[in-house]
Design an enzyme around this catalytic site. Structure first.
Site, PDB file in Angstrom:
ATOM      1  N   ARG A 278       0.737  -1.388   0.112  1.00 37.71           N
ATOM      2  CA  ARG A 278       0.109   0.055   0.036  1.00 37.71           C
ATOM      3  C   ARG A 278       1.057   1.135  -0.015  1.00 37.71           C
ATOM      4  O   ARG A 278       0.710   2.272  -0.728  1.00 37.71           O
ATOM      5  CB  ARG A 278      -1.033   0.016   1.250  1.00 37.71           C
ATOM      6  CG  ARG A 278      -2.018   1.044   1.170  1.00 37.71           C
ATOM      7  CD  ARG A 278      -2.781   1.023   2.865  1.00 37.71           C
ATOM      8  NE  ARG A 278      -3.400  -0.228   3.019  1.00 37.71           N
ATOM      9  CZ  ARG A 278      -4.377  -0.965   2.928  1.00 37.71           C
ATOM     10  NH1 ARG A 278      -5.198   0.024   2.317  1.00 37.71           N
ATOM     11  NH2 ARG A 278      -4.580  -2.013   3.559  1.00 37.71           N
ATOM     12  N   ARG A 314     -13.287  -1.110  -2.043  1.00 38.90           N
ATOM     13  CA  ARG A 314     -12.880  -0.736  -0.617  1.00 38.90           C
ATOM     14  C   ARG A 314     -13.731  -0.014   0.338  1.00 38.90           C
ATOM     15  O   ARG A 314     -14.132  -0.520   1.438  1.00 38.90           O
ATOM     16  CB  ARG A 314     -11.664   0.053  -0.707  1.00 38.90           C
ATOM     17  CG  ARG A 314     -10.326  -0.717  -1.323  1.00 38.90           C
ATOM     18  CD  ARG A 314      -9.077  -0.236  -1.103  1.00 38.90           C
ATOM     19  NE  ARG A 314      -8.703  -0.480   0.214  1.00 38.90           N
ATOM     20  CZ  ARG A 314      -8.756   0.477   1.028  1.00 38.90           C
ATOM     21  NH1 ARG A 314      -9.131   1.790   0.996  1.00 38.90           N
ATOM     22  NH2 ARG A 314      -8.388   0.246   2.374  1.00 38.90           N
ATOM     23  N   TYR A 318     -14.770  -2.263   3.259  1.00 43.69           N
ATOM     24  CA  TYR A 318     -14.177  -2.042   4.610  1.00 43.69           C
ATOM     25  C   TYR A 318     -14.400  -0.814   5.252  1.00 43.69           C
ATOM     26  O   TYR A 318     -13.996  -0.333   6.284  1.00 43.69           O
ATOM     27  CB  TYR A 318     -12.513  -1.968   4.313  1.00 43.69           C
ATOM     28  CG  TYR A 318     -11.977  -2.847   3.713  1.00 43.69           C
ATOM     29  CD1 TYR A 318     -11.830  -4.416   4.216  1.00 43.69           C
ATOM     30  CD2 TYR A 318     -11.400  -2.646   2.345  1.00 43.69           C
ATOM     31  CE1 TYR A 318     -11.055  -5.263   3.549  1.00 43.69           C
ATOM     32  CE2 TYR A 318     -10.756  -3.626   1.770  1.00 43.69           C
ATOM     33  CZ  TYR A 318     -10.741  -5.010   2.296  1.00 43.69           C
ATOM     34  OH  TYR A 318      -9.891  -6.041   1.555  1.00 43.69           O
ATOM     35  N   CYS A 346     -26.795  -2.120  -8.918  1.00 37.60           N
ATOM     36  CA  CYS A 346     -28.012  -2.097  -8.420  1.00 37.60           C
ATOM     37  C   CYS A 346     -28.129  -2.542  -6.915  1.00 37.60           C
ATOM     38  O   CYS A 346     -28.625  -3.670  -6.789  1.00 37.60           O
ATOM     39  CB  CYS A 346     -28.699  -2.954  -9.418  1.00 37.60           C
ATOM     40  SG  CYS A 346     -29.023  -2.305 -10.769  1.00 37.60           S
TER      41      CYS A 346
HETATM   42  N1  LLP Z   1       2.884  -9.123   2.991  1.00 37.68           N
HETATM   43  C1  LLP Z   1       1.663  -9.983   3.222  1.00 37.68           C
HETATM   44  C2  LLP Z   1       2.076 -11.565   3.684  1.00 37.68           C
HETATM   45  C3  LLP Z   1       0.476  -9.415   3.117  1.00 37.68           C
HETATM   46  O1  LLP Z   1      -0.601 -10.542   3.632  1.00 37.68           O
HETATM   47  C4  LLP Z   1       0.264  -8.450   2.795  1.00 37.68           C
HETATM   48  C5  LLP Z   1      -1.136  -7.610   2.617  1.00 37.68           C
HETATM   49  C6  LLP Z   1       1.518  -7.525   2.491  1.00 37.68           C
HETATM   50  C7  LLP Z   1       2.641  -7.952   2.678  1.00 37.68           C
HETATM   51  C8  LLP Z   1       1.329  -6.141   2.254  1.00 37.68           C
HETATM   52  O2  LLP Z   1       0.533  -5.124   3.039  1.00 37.68           O
HETATM   53  P1  LLP Z   1       0.556  -3.589   2.804  1.00 37.68           P
HETATM   54  O3  LLP Z   1       1.968  -2.907   2.927  1.00 37.68           O
HETATM   55  O4  LLP Z   1       0.011  -3.421   1.452  1.00 37.68           O
HETATM   56  O5  LLP Z   1      -0.302  -2.958   3.999  1.00 37.68           O
HETATM   57  N2  LLP Z   1      -7.485  -5.632   0.437  1.00 37.68           N
HETATM   58  C9  LLP Z   1      -7.139  -4.835   1.762  1.00 37.68           C
HETATM   59  C10 LLP Z   1      -5.906  -4.956   2.360  1.00 37.68           C
HETATM   60  C11 LLP Z   1      -5.297  -6.389   2.288  1.00 37.68           C
HETATM   61  C12 LLP Z   1      -3.898  -6.633   2.676  1.00 37.68           C
HETATM   62  C13 LLP Z   1      -3.456  -8.108   2.551  1.00 37.68           C
HETATM   63  N3  LLP Z   1      -1.983  -8.368   2.997  1.00 37.68           N
HETATM   64  C14 LLP Z   1      -7.640  -3.373   1.866  1.00 37.68           C
HETATM   65  O6  LLP Z   1      -8.049  -3.004   0.734  1.00 37.68           O
HETATM   66  O7  LLP Z   1      -7.174  -2.432   2.621  1.00 37.68           O
END
Ligand code: LLP
Length: 421
Positions: A278, A314, A318, A346
């Protein structure tokens, strides 16, 4: 900081007016900035130096080939969670030794393909997975480099659906069992232990949970070394949050995170891997949409956009906040209006924001959802038979469509009618 700024009254992506791209590509579409991706990747690079390290971009946040290649060309590794992501990483030119394979449910088939193509390491999440990998790798006459993902039982203090480091979450091996499982790993053929992995959640806005988890990893490193394991790599996962609402206090920066990493695990003489998604891609993207109608309700105004929950899930999934701004810069001092911002799908869940105060906009105007470079296009679908939203990448004065909108014929022809119909 990102590179989506107003210039001469018009929102630009780097040096390109967003409205020009909209005129050429049509709406809705995702728009990414090369300069922002680059800047965010380099922030992590600098934050971790001089420790030996590898920044592995979490491809699940944005797996477009062009985005992955942009980062790969800068030296990034990737964290993949499916063989699809693995193959995309390869197609984007990421060298095998920079690919880390995470995920709780890797199949034997996926393991085989990754071992054939090569990778840096598997982050193994359970004992059954460890045994399966041992079987597959030894059957191929290979040894699979692994870390074990430990579950430190730390609350990341983030949204319930994206916290992953508490004992009730499905991820990793309970840290209290780690010694036994490492001993088991050392006995298995086809397995080469190289380190420890941890990831406690996503969109963390404080450093304390990371610090607690990494402290436990440091302690485990010492214990496992004393047990005779060669712990030379620590994968610290991803999770650092981004400011979704410009009005909120900003979460800690990669520099602060880097300092904390050095404080907690910097003296262990380990190579450090991190898996940010992210923070690298989130604010490097926007979703551009056009206002279809402004519909006056009894006590509210609905802003009906041509983007919907299928394009950006999102908010529905969430309750996530994305700033929404007009593409034409509002006059200074203009009175904001309150809108329920919705899409055409819809169901009432197709709501991006309720009672959002924003500058007044009219039918036909363009708006941009900020912070839409991560977990946005990748989570899109064709619900309501709406074409998959296209993606565009800007680089200075240039832009290119990096995933085209499918035609309706392509969409229709993907389905097949069986012979009895
Ligand atoms: N490593 C692993 C093992 C993970 O499961 C994740 C995210 C990351 C790294 C990366 O995390 P970040 O730096 O992006 O926070 N769909 C959700 C977020 C799901 C995150 C899943 N794992 C949303 O839209 O907020």
């Amino acid at each position: 900081m990102d590179h989506f700024l107003y210039r001469n009254g018009a929102l630009h992506a780097e040096d390109v007016p967003v409205a020009d791209i909209a005129a050429e590509v049509g709406t809705p579409f995702y728009l990414y900035s090369t300069a922002t991706l680059t800047r965010h990747f380099k922030l992590f690079e600098e934050a971790l130096s001089p420790l030996p390290h590898l920044v592995c971009f979490a491809m699940k946040s944005n797996s477009n080939l062009a985005v992955v290649k942009t980062l790969g060309d800068l030296g990034a590794g990737v964290d993949v969670v499916s063989i699809g992501e693995y193959l995309k990483a390869k197609a984007a030119g990421i060298p095998a030794e920079r690919i880390v394979f995470s995920g709780v449910g890797k199949t034997r088939g996926e393991m085989r393909i990754a071992l054939e193509g090569g990778l840096r390491q598997f982050n193994v999440e359970s004992e059954p997975e460890l045994h399966a990998l041992s079987e597959v790798a030894s059957g191929m006459g290979l040894s699979a480099p692994i870390t074990l993902r430990v579950n430190p039982d730390v609350d990341a203090k983030t949204h319930e659906k994206i916290a992953t480091g508490r004992k009730e979450d499905k991820f990793g091996i309970p840290i209290a069992r780690a010694r036994d499982v490492y001993a088991e790993a050392a006995r298995l053929p086809g397995i080469e232990v190289v380190g420890i992995d941890v990831h406690i959640g996503s969109q963390l806005t404080e450093l304390a949970p990371f610090e607690a988890a990494y402290g436990k990893v440091a302690e485990l490193t010492r214990t496992l070394r004393a047990d005779g394991h060669d712990i030379r790599r620590l994968d610290l996962g991803g999770g650092l949050g981004i400011p979704y609402a410009r009005s909120n206090a900003a979460p800690p920066l990669p520099t602060d995170y880097g300092e904390m990493v050095k404080r907690t695990v910097g003296d262990l003489d380990c190579e450090i891997e991190i898996e940010p998604g992210r923070l690298i891609s989130g604010n490097a993207g926007i979703l551009v949409s056009r206002v279809i109608y402004v519909k006056g309700g009894e006590d509210r105004t609905f802003l009906i956009l041509d983007a919907a929950m299928n394009d950006l899930i999102r908010p529905a999934m969430y309750g996530a906040h994305h700033d929404i701004v007009p593409v034409t810069e509002p006059e200074p001092g203009i009175e904001p209006h309150s809108y329920d911002v919705v899409g055409p799908v819809c169901e009432s869940g197709d709501t991006f924001a309720k009672g959002r105060q924003m500058p007044p906009v009219a039918e036909g105007d363009l708006v941009a959802f900020r912070s839409a470079g991560a977990y946005s296009a990748v989570m899109a679908s064709e619900y309501n038979t709406r074409p998959m939203v296209p993606e565009v990448l800007v680089h200075g004065h240039q832009f290119a469509v990096i995933r085209a909108r499918p035609t309706f014929d392509e969409m229709i022809n993907r389905d097949t009618i069986p012979k009895w119909l």
